[in-house]
Design an enzyme around this catalytic site. Structure first.
Site, short mmCIF file in Angstrom:
data_model
loop_
_atom_site.label_atom_id
_atom_site.label_comp_id
_atom_site.label_asym_id
_atom_site.label_seq_id
_atom_site.Cartn_x
_atom_site.Cartn_y
_atom_site.Cartn_z
N ARG A 15 1.25 25.70 33.53
CA ARG A 15 1.54 26.32 34.82
C ARG A 15 0.76 27.62 34.94
O ARG A 15 0.83 28.46 34.04
CB ARG A 15 3.05 26.61 34.92
CG ARG A 15 3.42 27.45 36.12
CD ARG A 15 4.92 27.73 36.20
NE ARG A 15 5.17 28.57 37.36
CZ ARG A 15 5.81 29.75 37.34
NH1 ARG A 15 6.28 30.23 36.20
NH2 ARG A 15 5.96 30.45 38.43
N HIS A 66 2.10 34.39 43.06
CA HIS A 66 2.84 35.07 41.99
C HIS A 66 2.59 36.58 42.14
O HIS A 66 2.08 37.24 41.23
CB HIS A 66 2.42 34.53 40.62
CG HIS A 66 3.39 34.83 39.50
ND1 HIS A 66 3.82 33.88 38.62
CD2 HIS A 66 4.00 35.98 39.12
CE1 HIS A 66 4.65 34.43 37.73
NE2 HIS A 66 4.76 35.71 38.01
N GLU A 77 9.51 33.40 42.35
CA GLU A 77 10.55 34.43 42.39
C GLU A 77 10.51 35.32 43.64
O GLU A 77 10.26 36.52 43.56
CB GLU A 77 10.48 35.31 41.14
CG GLU A 77 10.58 34.52 39.84
CD GLU A 77 10.71 35.42 38.61
OE1 GLU A 77 10.54 36.63 38.74
OE2 GLU A 77 11.00 34.88 37.54
N ASN A 120 13.43 29.96 37.18
CA ASN A 120 13.09 30.88 36.10
C ASN A 120 14.38 31.56 35.65
O ASN A 120 15.13 32.09 36.48
CB ASN A 120 12.12 31.98 36.57
CG ASN A 120 10.72 31.46 36.85
OD1 ASN A 120 10.45 30.28 36.64
ND2 ASN A 120 9.87 32.33 37.31
N TYR A 159 16.26 33.95 32.33
CA TYR A 159 16.11 34.69 31.07
C TYR A 159 17.43 35.13 30.44
O TYR A 159 17.56 35.14 29.23
CB TYR A 159 15.23 35.94 31.29
CG TYR A 159 13.79 35.62 31.55
CD1 TYR A 159 13.32 35.37 32.84
CD2 TYR A 159 12.89 35.54 30.50
CE1 TYR A 159 12.00 35.05 33.08
CE2 TYR A 159 11.55 35.23 30.74
CZ TYR A 159 11.12 34.98 32.02
OH TYR A 159 9.80 34.65 32.24
N GLU A 172 10.16 28.94 33.85
CA GLU A 172 9.99 30.07 32.92
C GLU A 172 11.28 30.27 32.14
O GLU A 172 12.38 30.18 32.71
CB GLU A 172 9.72 31.40 33.64
CG GLU A 172 8.34 31.58 34.19
CD GLU A 172 8.15 32.96 34.85
OE1 GLU A 172 8.84 33.92 34.49
OE2 GLU A 172 7.28 33.04 35.74
C1 GBH Z 1 9.41 36.78 35.40
O1 GBH Z 1 10.25 37.54 36.18
C2 GBH Z 1 8.05 36.76 36.03
O2 GBH Z 1 7.83 35.60 36.81
C3 GBH Z 1 6.95 36.93 35.05
O3 GBH Z 1 5.76 37.23 35.72
C4 GBH Z 1 7.32 37.97 34.04
O4 GBH Z 1 6.26 38.21 33.14
C5 GBH Z 1 8.53 37.52 33.31
O5 GBH Z 1 9.58 37.29 34.17
C6 GBH Z 1 9.07 38.50 32.28
O6 GBH Z 1 9.61 39.62 32.92
O7 GBH Z 1 12.19 47.22 35.02
O8 GBH Z 1 14.14 47.27 36.44
O9 GBH Z 1 11.99 46.81 37.37
C7 GBH Z 1 11.56 37.69 35.68
C8 GBH Z 1 12.25 38.76 36.41
C9 GBH Z 1 11.14 40.82 36.76
C10 GBH Z 1 13.17 40.69 35.49
C11 GBH Z 1 10.94 42.24 36.27
C12 GBH Z 1 12.97 42.10 35.05
C13 GBH Z 1 11.98 44.22 35.57
C14 GBH Z 1 13.21 45.01 35.91
N1 GBH Z 1 11.94 40.05 35.84
N2 GBH Z 1 12.20 42.85 36.00
S1 GBH Z 1 12.85 46.67 36.21
#
Ligand code: GBH
Length: 477
Positions: free
Chosen positions: A76, A121, A166, A304, A306, A371
């Site tokens: 992807r 993205h 996202e 996605n 986490y 993801e």
């Molecule tokens: C994904 O977003 C993205 O699609 C990918 O590009 C990214 O590399 C990956 O996750 C890992 O983060 O510091 O308070 O601004 C997941 C959602 C976006 C959650 C960024 C955490 C930062 C929070 N993430 N976010 S903040």
């Protein structure tokens, strides 16, 4: 831990343009909002930027070699809009930029790896931001035009499309908290409204014009945490967890899978807007025509995921923004194991619960996990046991969802192939299965132990037998 040994349909791998490509001004590429943001002081950690990133623009062969080592079936990646359309419009198609994606797709297919393309993205062409970006409704037509170029040029070779990655992050971090490009505050509902419409138009275009000849799948990738009530015996915490989910996954999934925003978002935002003396809700309304145009614009549910949070009520009084509207505070259980990202705790159980929630809430759709992964911060230990732990336990929970809960889980994709530009965190947070040594100008990709483990799981299409060395695969009973 009781492992579930049933097989996943396939296990695959991922990636995105701004975070890996580099070559930010090569061959006629136009600038994007992330080029500008990363070159603005104090926006990105360590003043990192994506000018070189992982140099994937110049390393197609190397990247494909790495993918072959992992034995993935799919890859992807996303296309940089301004590499193909430098000013964001079809007035000028940059053939050199498009050619990069042709070479990448051809190389992948020659290696028997199927390409999966994300159209957007997060790197909006800077020229479109100059007229408001996702706040200007004309972006919907611009996005449709851009999608048209990619479907017509690459569609005969690509069978899996993701319109937006996202939209929650684009709207809330880009146009709400302002911590991501373009750094705008408290306009998240307007941005989200146009993102949803843009997705729907691209889906209809594919459906009406390309599906018959190209026969691929197209949908959207929505991200969400799982939320547990902080105290499961308190109704107000249970309600707060539900609000957290509806304001996160529901904000986008509800219009696309069921038509219109979640009732709870509509009623809360309207009530709080009117109470503050505004003439109407800060949440824009879809017309009935728009609702029927948006509803059903999915071939699968792209997810996605986490981590998990604990939710409790949060009264921000009259504060007229997303946080005030959602009224939910999020914390973590302090026994949860952390990662290199403050927001990411290892909580595999939440993955299964979220998958089941999607099944029940959105009509049992085919789910493609696009993801899932974990970071370390700073010095990379190639013996990344915590990442192996993360992947084994999340994949196991995914399989439990599939086998025991009968969730229609079709695929699983790890994030990410190699350490890369982690947005506002720069290169400090590393999600890779492969370590990219940034002190070597060749930016070599070096496997962490998790890469070997992941390759083994893929090879088995399930878990290897722990008693029989690393490559013996267990068969389901
Ligand atoms: C994904 O977003 C993205 O699609 C990918 O590009 C990214 O590399 C990956 O996750 C890992 O983060 O510091 O308070 O601004 C997941 C959602 C976006 C959650 C960024 C955490 C930062 C929070 N993430 N976010 S903040």
């Amino acid at each position: 831990m009781q492992r579930v040994f049933a097989m996943a349909a396939f296990v695959i791998l991922l990636f995105f343009s701004f975070q890996i490509e580099g070559s930010w001004r090569a061959d006629g590429k136009g600038l994007s909002i992330w080029d500008k943001f990363a070159h603005t002081p104090l926006r990105v950690g360590d003043s990192d930027n994506g000018d070189i990133a992982c140099d994937s623009y110049n390393k197609i062969d190397e990247d494909i070699e790495v993918l072959k080592k992992l034995k993935v079936t799919h890859y992807r990646f996303s296309v940089s809009w301004s590499r193909v359309l430098p000013d964001g419009t079809t007035n000028n198609i940059n053939e050199a930029g498009l050619n990069y994606y042709h070479r990448l797709v051809d190389g992948l297919k020659a290696a028997n790896i199927q390409p999966q393309i994300t159209l957007y993205h997060w790197d909006l062409p800077l020229e479109l931001q100059k007229v408001g970006g996702w706040l200007n409704e004309t972006v919907v037509q611009r996005f449709r035009d851009y999608a048209d170029v990619l479907f017509s040029r690459l569609g005969s070779k690509v069978k899996f499309w993701i319109t937006l990655n996202e939209p929650y992050i684009v709207a809330n971090l880009g146009y709400g908290y302002g911590t991501f490009a373009p750094g705008i505050f408290n306009k998240q509902y307007t941005a989200a409204h146009n993102l949803i419409k843009a997705h729907a138009e691209a889906w209809h275009l594919y459906n009406d014009t390309y599906r018959a000849t190209q026969d691929g799948l197209i949908s959207i990738t929505i991200n969400s945490d799982w939320a547990e009530p902080r105290n499961p015996h308190k109704q107000e915490d249970v309600d707060a967890a539900m609000r957290y989910l509806q304001f996160f996954i529901g904000w986008f999934a509800h219009p696309i899978f069921k038509g219109d925003y979640p009732e709870i978002m509509k009623s809360i935002i309207r009530r709080r807007s009117l109470a503050a003396g505004l003439p109407q809700s800060r949440l824009p309304e879809f017309t009935p025509e728009e609702i029927s145009r948006i509803k059903g614009t999915h071939d699968y549910f792209g997810l996605n995921h986490y981590t998990t949070v604990l939710a409790s009520p949060y009264d921000l009084g009259n504060q007229q923004d997303y946080e005030g509207d959602r009224g939910t505070r999020q914390t973590h259980d302090r026994t949860w194991i952390g990662s290199g990202s403050f927001w990411l705790k290892i909580t595999p159980f939440g993955f299964r619960r979220l998958l089941k929630f999607i099944k029940e809430e959105y009509g049992n759709p085919a789910i493609y996990v696009t993801e899932n992964g974990i970071s370390e911060r700073g010095v990379v230990d190639l013996n990344d046991v915590f990442r192996i732990y993360y992947y084994e336990n999340y994949i196991n929970q995914g399989l439990k969802a599939r086998v025991l809960d009968e969730v229609n889980l079709k695929a699983y994709t790890a994030w990410s192939l190699m350490d890369n530009f982690e947005w506002a965190a720069g290169f400090a947070e590393q999600f890779g299965l492969f370590f990219v040594n940034r002190s070597d100008p060749d930016l070599p990709r070096i496997p962490k132990n998790s890469a070997l483990r992941y390759a083994t799981i893929i090879n088995c299409n399930g878990f290897p037998d722990p008693a029989n060395g690393t490559h013996e695969c267990l068969k389901p009973e």
